[in-house]
Every structure is written in structure tokens, then in C-alpha cells.
Enzyme design. Sequence first.
Site, PDB file in Angstrom:
ATOM      1  N   ASN A 163      -3.460  10.057  -0.774  1.00 15.76           N
ATOM      2  CA  ASN A 163      -2.314   9.220  -0.408  1.00 15.76           C
ATOM      3  C   ASN A 163      -1.224   9.195  -1.474  1.00 15.76           C
ATOM      4  O   ASN A 163      -0.075   8.880  -1.185  1.00 15.76           O
ATOM      5  CB  ASN A 163      -2.862   7.800  -0.156  1.00 15.76           C
ATOM      6  CG  ASN A 163      -1.801   6.740  -0.200  1.00 15.76           C
ATOM      7  OD1 ASN A 163      -1.035   6.570   0.753  1.00 15.76           O
ATOM      8  ND2 ASN A 163      -1.704   6.024  -1.327  1.00 15.76           N
TER       9      ASN A 163
ATOM     10  N   TYR B  64      10.539  16.169  -1.808  1.00 14.03           N
ATOM     11  CA  TYR B  64       9.489  15.335  -1.193  1.00 14.03           C
ATOM     12  C   TYR B  64       9.107  15.893   0.178  1.00 14.03           C
ATOM     13  O   TYR B  64       7.923  16.076   0.483  1.00 14.03           O
ATOM     14  CB  TYR B  64       9.996  13.898  -1.074  1.00 14.03           C
ATOM     15  CG  TYR B  64       9.136  12.988  -0.223  1.00 14.03           C
ATOM     16  CD1 TYR B  64       7.980  12.413  -0.739  1.00 14.03           C
ATOM     17  CD2 TYR B  64       9.476  12.701   1.106  1.00 14.03           C
ATOM     18  CE1 TYR B  64       7.182  11.575   0.049  1.00 14.03           C
ATOM     19  CE2 TYR B  64       8.689  11.864   1.889  1.00 14.03           C
ATOM     20  CZ  TYR B  64       7.545  11.308   1.360  1.00 14.03           C
ATOM     21  OH  TYR B  64       6.765  10.481   2.140  1.00 14.03           O
TER      22      TYR B  64
HETATM   23  P1  NDP Z   1       3.981   4.047  -3.463  1.00 10.02           P
HETATM   24  O1  NDP Z   1       5.062   4.612  -4.325  1.00 10.02           O
HETATM   25  O2  NDP Z   1       3.938   2.590  -3.211  1.00 10.02           O
HETATM   26  O3  NDP Z   1       2.565   4.451  -4.076  1.00 10.02           O
HETATM   27  C1  NDP Z   1       2.396   5.668  -4.719  1.00 10.02           C
HETATM   28  C2  NDP Z   1       1.041   5.654  -5.408  1.00 10.02           C
HETATM   29  O4  NDP Z   1       0.859   6.897  -6.081  1.00 10.02           O
HETATM   30  C3  NDP Z   1       0.930   4.563  -6.456  1.00 10.02           C
HETATM   31  O5  NDP Z   1      -0.365   4.015  -6.425  1.00 10.02           O
HETATM   32  C4  NDP Z   1       1.172   5.307  -7.776  1.00 10.02           C
HETATM   33  O6  NDP Z   1       0.506   4.582  -8.794  1.00 10.02           O
HETATM   34  C5  NDP Z   1       0.534   6.657  -7.458  1.00 10.02           C
HETATM   35  N1  NDP Z   1       1.081   7.741  -8.284  1.00 10.02           N
HETATM   36  C6  NDP Z   1       2.383   7.994  -8.584  1.00 10.02           C
HETATM   37  N2  NDP Z   1       2.472   9.069  -9.375  1.00 10.02           N
HETATM   38  C7  NDP Z   1       1.207   9.497  -9.592  1.00 10.02           C
HETATM   39  C8  NDP Z   1       0.651  10.558 -10.354  1.00 10.02           C
HETATM   40  N3  NDP Z   1       1.414  11.392 -11.080  1.00 10.02           N
HETATM   41  N4  NDP Z   1      -0.696  10.697 -10.383  1.00 10.02           N
HETATM   42  C9  NDP Z   1      -1.495   9.849  -9.680  1.00 10.02           C
HETATM   43  N5  NDP Z   1      -1.032   8.843  -8.925  1.00 10.02           N
HETATM   44  C10 NDP Z   1       0.303   8.669  -8.894  1.00 10.02           C
HETATM   45  O7  NDP Z   1       4.049   4.881  -2.096  1.00 10.02           O
HETATM   46  P2  NDP Z   1       3.818   4.399  -0.577  1.00 10.02           P
HETATM   47  O8  NDP Z   1       2.672   3.461  -0.537  1.00 10.02           O
HETATM   48  O9  NDP Z   1       5.115   4.027   0.002  1.00 10.02           O
HETATM   49  O10 NDP Z   1       3.379   5.772   0.107  1.00 10.02           O
HETATM   50  C11 NDP Z   1       2.004   6.134   0.219  1.00 10.02           C
HETATM   51  C12 NDP Z   1       1.885   7.379   1.078  1.00 10.02           C
HETATM   52  O11 NDP Z   1       2.488   7.155   2.349  1.00 10.02           O
HETATM   53  C13 NDP Z   1       2.596   8.602   0.483  1.00 10.02           C
HETATM   54  O12 NDP Z   1       1.823   9.755   0.711  1.00 10.02           O
HETATM   55  C14 NDP Z   1       3.890   8.673   1.262  1.00 10.02           C
HETATM   56  O13 NDP Z   1       4.429   9.959   1.318  1.00 10.02           O
HETATM   57  C15 NDP Z   1       3.420   8.184   2.625  1.00 10.02           C
HETATM   58  N6  NDP Z   1       4.510   7.705   3.443  1.00 10.02           N
HETATM   59  C16 NDP Z   1       5.130   6.511   3.127  1.00 10.02           C
HETATM   60  C17 NDP Z   1       6.188   6.061   3.887  1.00 10.02           C
HETATM   61  C18 NDP Z   1       6.869   4.771   3.580  1.00 10.02           C
HETATM   62  O14 NDP Z   1       7.893   4.497   4.229  1.00 10.02           O
HETATM   63  N7  NDP Z   1       6.376   3.960   2.655  1.00 10.02           N
HETATM   64  C19 NDP Z   1       6.690   6.841   5.032  1.00 10.02           C
HETATM   65  C20 NDP Z   1       5.976   8.075   5.261  1.00 10.02           C
HETATM   66  C21 NDP Z   1       4.922   8.453   4.497  1.00 10.02           C
HETATM   67  P3  NDP Z   1       0.791   4.729 -10.376  1.00 10.02           P
HETATM   68  O15 NDP Z   1       2.250   4.512 -10.569  1.00 10.02           O
HETATM   69  O16 NDP Z   1      -0.079   3.651 -10.961  1.00 10.02           O
HETATM   70  O17 NDP Z   1       0.332   6.095 -10.732  1.00 10.02           O
END
Ligand code: NDP
Length: 228
Positions: free
Chosen positions: A119, A183
Site C-alpha cells: 500500500n 506517480y
Molecule cells: P499516505 O501518504 O497517507 O500514506 C503513505 C504511506 O507510505 C505512509 O504510511 C508512509 O509512512 C509510507 N511511506 C512513504 N514513503 C515511504 C518509503 N520510502 N518507504 C516506506 N514507506 C513509505 O497515502 P494514502 O493513504 O493516501 O494512499 C495509500 C495508497 O492508496 C497508495 O498506494 C495510493 O496510491 C493509493 N491511493 C490513494 C488515493 C487517495 O486519494 N488517498 C487514491 C488512489 C489510490 P512514512 O512516512 O512513515 O514512511
Amino acid sequence: MKFYTKLFLLCSLGVAFIAVQWSGSSFHAESLKGARVLVTGASTGIGEQLAYHYARLGAQLVLTARRGNVLEQVVNKCLEMGAQKALFIPADMANPADSDRVVQYAIDQLGGLDFLVLNHIGPSPYGMWDGDVEHTRWLLQVNFLSYVQMAKKALPTLENSNGSIVVVSSLLGKVSNPFELPYAATKFALNGFFGGLQHELAMQGSNVSVTICTLGLIDTETAMEKIK
Ligand code: NDP
């Protein structure tokens, strides 16, 4: 009653019957009690909420993201909500070695895996592409290659457990749009790879299922920040 009216009613009943059968067989909450689940990107947003859902259903969880201090709070909430077990491992998916390390940790701690929920996404700007190829390369590693590597590492244990790979993707992986090119490219790559993997696993008679979640806009903090 006219023939066509009868035919229409009969078809409607048929469709309703199929819909009920379909919905009845799709989800068994009980099956998640004790299920061994690894969720990536679980410190915030959708990953965090997914962790809470699995927790309420009594799953055993390993959560990962970069910020250990935030993950620790999520893990504590999961335990309060009913998770049988909840652990975390900080990792940066920009580092190729971390993908294998995280999966191995989950297998060691949980004694195998039933669900691999992929995710996480790295930060990416919202706007016209500025020609930054390095950032695109970095994002491909975080948003795509790490998914592939984690799936490869987890496949043998998922095969043993009739397990599932869940890939969180996006509408932007289906339709080209301006302002989020790198993205969107990573999401197209995910759909292409894991869509194909679905077929190959079926062709090999594998027990592992692949689910690709194609999401539209969800009001997480990151998403709202981009569109305000
Ligand atoms: P968030 O930005 O809220 O969450 C992203 C997560 O990824 C965080 O837990 C972050 O935690 C972690 N992360 C970021 N960089 C890294 C890294 N280098 N290594 C490991 N972990 C990492 O995103 P959303 O919850 O909005 O999205 C979640 C999923 O849903 C994604 O795949 C997104 O593409 C998909 N999606 C979301 C939509 C939306 O409108 N929200 C629409 C369509 C799809 P930390 O900073 O602690 O590493």
C-alpha cells in the site's frame, strides 16, 4: 400480464438472486481471525485504517513504514482494538534491501503469511512534470519495484497458506491525466505487472490470489494536501 413484463420480472429476479449469492460468498469475517497480515505504508492514511480493520477482526499484524514512532502508536491501537498480535518494523522502501528484510521479519515473527498488503507510496509533487528523471527513478523503486520484490519474497510462504497479495493501486494507473506523471507511471506499472501475475499464477494452478484495488480519491491527509 404481458409476455415482456413477465420476462422482465423473471430476469430481475434472476439478477437479484445472483447478486445475493455473490455478496453472500464474498466475505467471511471469521476467516480473518488469527490471519497473518503484513501491511505496508501503515503509519498513516489508508494503510493505517486497513491495519485497524484487520485488528478489529482479530488478525496478527506486522506493520511497516519509515517512521517507527508513529507505527508504535498504530500498533498499540491495533492491540486495543483486538489484534491477536501487532508488531512493527521501520523500513525505507527506497532501499532495495529493506523489502526482503521486512517480509523475512513478518515470516519469522508470525510463522508465515496469509496476506501481503502492499500500500505504501513515496511523496510526489502535484503539478506539471518538471523533468526530474532522478525523482521518477526513485519513485519507481518505492512505489513499484519494492512491491515486486516483496511479492517475490513472500510467494513461497503465501503458496503454503493459500494466501493473498493485495495491491493498492489507483484510477491514475488506468487513465492518463496531467499533474501526477511519475506517480501515475508507477500505478500503471503495478496494474500491468500484478494483473499479469494474476493470470500466470492461475495458469500454474497456484493457490495464491492477487487482488488489485483501483481507488479513486480518498480523503487522506496526503491526498487532500495535493488538491487544496
Ligand atoms: P499516505 O501518504 O497517507 O500514506 C503513505 C504511506 O507510505 C505512509 O504510511 C508512509 O509512512 C509510507 N511511506 C512513504 N514513503 C515511504 C518509503 N520510502 N518507504 C516506506 N514507506 C513509505 O497515502 P494514502 O493513504 O493516501 O494512499 C495509500 C495508497 O492508496 C497508495 O498506494 C495510493 O496510491 C493509493 N491511493 C490513494 C488515493 C487517495 O486519494 N488517498 C487514491 C488512489 C489510490 P512514512 O512516512 O512513515 O514512511
